[in-house]
Write an enzyme that holds these catalytic residues in place. Sequence first.
Site, PDB file in Angstrom:
ATOM      1  N   ARG A 116       0.755  -1.191   0.046  1.00  0.00           N
ATOM      2  CA  ARG A 116      -0.234  -0.008  -0.025  1.00  0.00           C
ATOM      3  C   ARG A 116       0.713   1.173   0.026  1.00  0.00           C
ATOM      4  O   ARG A 116       1.665   1.758   0.922  1.00  0.00           O
ATOM      5  CB  ARG A 116      -0.962   0.132   1.306  1.00  0.00           C
ATOM      6  N   HIS A 143      -7.010   1.034  -6.871  1.00  0.00           N
ATOM      7  CA  HIS A 143      -7.232   0.186  -5.670  1.00  0.00           C
ATOM      8  C   HIS A 143      -7.821  -1.053  -6.372  1.00  0.00           C
ATOM      9  O   HIS A 143      -8.939  -1.384  -5.784  1.00  0.00           O
ATOM     10  CB  HIS A 143      -7.888   1.061  -4.820  1.00  0.00           C
ATOM     11  N   GLN A 146      -9.769  -3.848  -4.008  1.00  0.00           N
ATOM     12  CA  GLN A 146     -10.974  -3.208  -3.409  1.00  0.00           C
ATOM     13  C   GLN A 146     -12.308  -3.887  -4.598  1.00  0.00           C
ATOM     14  O   GLN A 146     -13.378  -3.967  -4.133  1.00  0.00           O
ATOM     15  CB  GLN A 146     -11.080  -1.625  -3.208  1.00  0.00           C
ATOM     16  N   ASP A 233     -16.707   7.612  -2.504  1.00  0.00           N
ATOM     17  CA  ASP A 233     -15.263   7.312  -1.679  1.00  0.00           C
ATOM     18  C   ASP A 233     -15.067   8.867  -0.982  1.00  0.00           C
ATOM     19  O   ASP A 233     -15.731   9.751  -1.597  1.00  0.00           O
ATOM     20  CB  ASP A 233     -14.109   6.960  -2.643  1.00  0.00           C
ATOM     21  N   CYS A 273     -16.172   2.132  -0.178  1.00  0.00           N
ATOM     22  CA  CYS A 273     -15.071   1.331   0.180  1.00  0.00           C
ATOM     23  C   CYS A 273     -14.742   1.328   1.685  1.00  0.00           C
ATOM     24  O   CYS A 273     -14.294   0.520   2.254  1.00  0.00           O
ATOM     25  CB  CYS A 273     -13.921   1.736  -0.798  1.00  0.00           C
ATOM     26  N   ARG A 301     -14.059  -8.004   1.114  1.00  0.00           N
ATOM     27  CA  ARG A 301     -12.501  -7.996   0.996  1.00  0.00           C
ATOM     28  C   ARG A 301     -11.730  -9.376   1.340  1.00  0.00           C
ATOM     29  O   ARG A 301     -10.779  -9.657   0.497  1.00  0.00           O
ATOM     30  CB  ARG A 301     -12.266  -6.776   1.928  1.00  0.00           C
TER      31      ARG A 301
HETATM   32  N1  NVA Z   1      -9.358   7.189  -1.932  1.00  0.00           N
HETATM   33  C1  NVA Z   1      -9.031   6.725  -0.514  1.00  0.00           C
HETATM   34  C2  NVA Z   1      -9.392   5.097  -0.371  1.00  0.00           C
HETATM   35  C3  NVA Z   1      -9.247   4.539   0.969  1.00  0.00           C
HETATM   36  C4  NVA Z   1      -9.470   3.193   1.061  1.00  0.00           C
HETATM   37  C5  NVA Z   1      -7.425   7.158  -0.218  1.00  0.00           C
HETATM   38  O1  NVA Z   1      -6.751   6.662  -1.428  1.00  0.00           O
HETATM   39  O2  NVA Z   1      -7.423   7.414   0.800  1.00  0.00           O
HETATM   40  N1   CP Z   2     -11.113   0.127   1.941  1.00  0.00           N
HETATM   41  C1   CP Z   2     -10.064   0.046   2.250  1.00  0.00           C
HETATM   42  O1   CP Z   2      -8.823  -0.373   1.586  1.00  0.00           O
HETATM   43  O2   CP Z   2      -9.924   0.168   3.698  1.00  0.00           O
HETATM   44  P1   CP Z   2      -8.667   0.318   4.399  1.00  0.00           P
HETATM   45  O3   CP Z   2      -8.029   1.694   3.906  1.00  0.00           O
HETATM   46  O4   CP Z   2      -9.071   0.326   5.929  1.00  0.00           O
HETATM   47  O5   CP Z   2      -7.512  -0.723   4.358  1.00  0.00           O
END
Ligand code: NVA
Ligand code: CP
Length: 320
Positions: A116, A143, A146, A233, A273, A301
């Site tokens: 990540r 992502h 997801q 989101d 998400c 998930r």
């Molecule tokens: N768009 C958000 C998704 C989190 C799961 C981010 O990148 O923070």
């Molecule tokens: N939706 C998602 O990826 O959640 P987290 O940021 O908690 O991993």
Amino acid sequence: MPTLLTSDNLPAPVMAGRDFLSNLDMSAAELRSVLDTAASMKRGEWRNVKPLSGLSLALVFEKASLRTRTTFDVGMYQLGGHAITLSNQEIGLGKRERVSDVARNLERWVDGVMGRVYLQQTLQELAENASIPVINGLSDMLHPVQLLADYQTIEEQLGGSAGKRVVYIGDGNNLANSHIQMAMLTRSSVTIVTPIGYEPNGGVLQGALQQGADVTLTNDLGAVDGADVLYTDVWISMGQESEAEMRRRAFQGYQVTPQMLERLAPDGMFLHCLPAHYGEETVPEATEHRKSRVFDQAENRLHAQKALLYHLMGGMKPRW
Ligand code: NVA
Ligand code: CP
């Protein structure tokens, strides 16, 4: 009682040894196999098998996580393997050590890496320098894991996704980009509704349109009427905190409310998400609404990523 699988009748892994940096790293047929496996895992049919026995997965985090961290860790455990979480404080990806050296170390000890990260480029560098599967657990661009859970949820609720109208409202961010890629794979009809200036990635969009995907970009919230899936989101993604005030102003009027959910198709659903920033892109009354499936989506998930892990790593033998 589910039909329990044994080690002799497991499906063949369809993406053995590959990286998964984007949904386009899989074909439509491979997606079908992963989603079928996810559904079978959810039914409890894999309870007696440990296909990743003796294998380890490193979870590398430059950013916070609840769902991604927990589901990859628990997923590896349930498949007989093991996960190790490495925070950026510990490993200093690209700072304490260059990304390629991190990759060349990890591949000597573990059998896969989930990352990540901020930059998609970081995942590409990990993948280029490691001979083991590298999985995108979110970048600023995409992502993809997801979206596997999202489409599992859509299929469960609507019996399929081809031709279904998915409307994404909000920021043209990593989630929006991945939705566009899924339109190519699933033949769903995806509409992205953003304020001016917050559109999704132009390259991702062009790629999808060139492949004949049914993708529409608009600023018009009227797109919600009759939608099968309404998705949103956060307006301020991880790493964008310094733009918070500007973004809150830009996204006024794009909040998903319970009233908006009443405009969906009769069996339409609300997905997010998570995490939700309540009071911004949505409100608790929407995630608690009868049309909300956000917690089923979060559960998926686990099932969808276990299926992905099986199809990427299921053919590997422990090297020790
Ligand atoms: N768009 C958000 C998704 C989190 C799961 C981010 O990148 O923070
Ligand atoms: N939706 C998602 O990826 O959640 P987290 O940021 O908690 O991993």
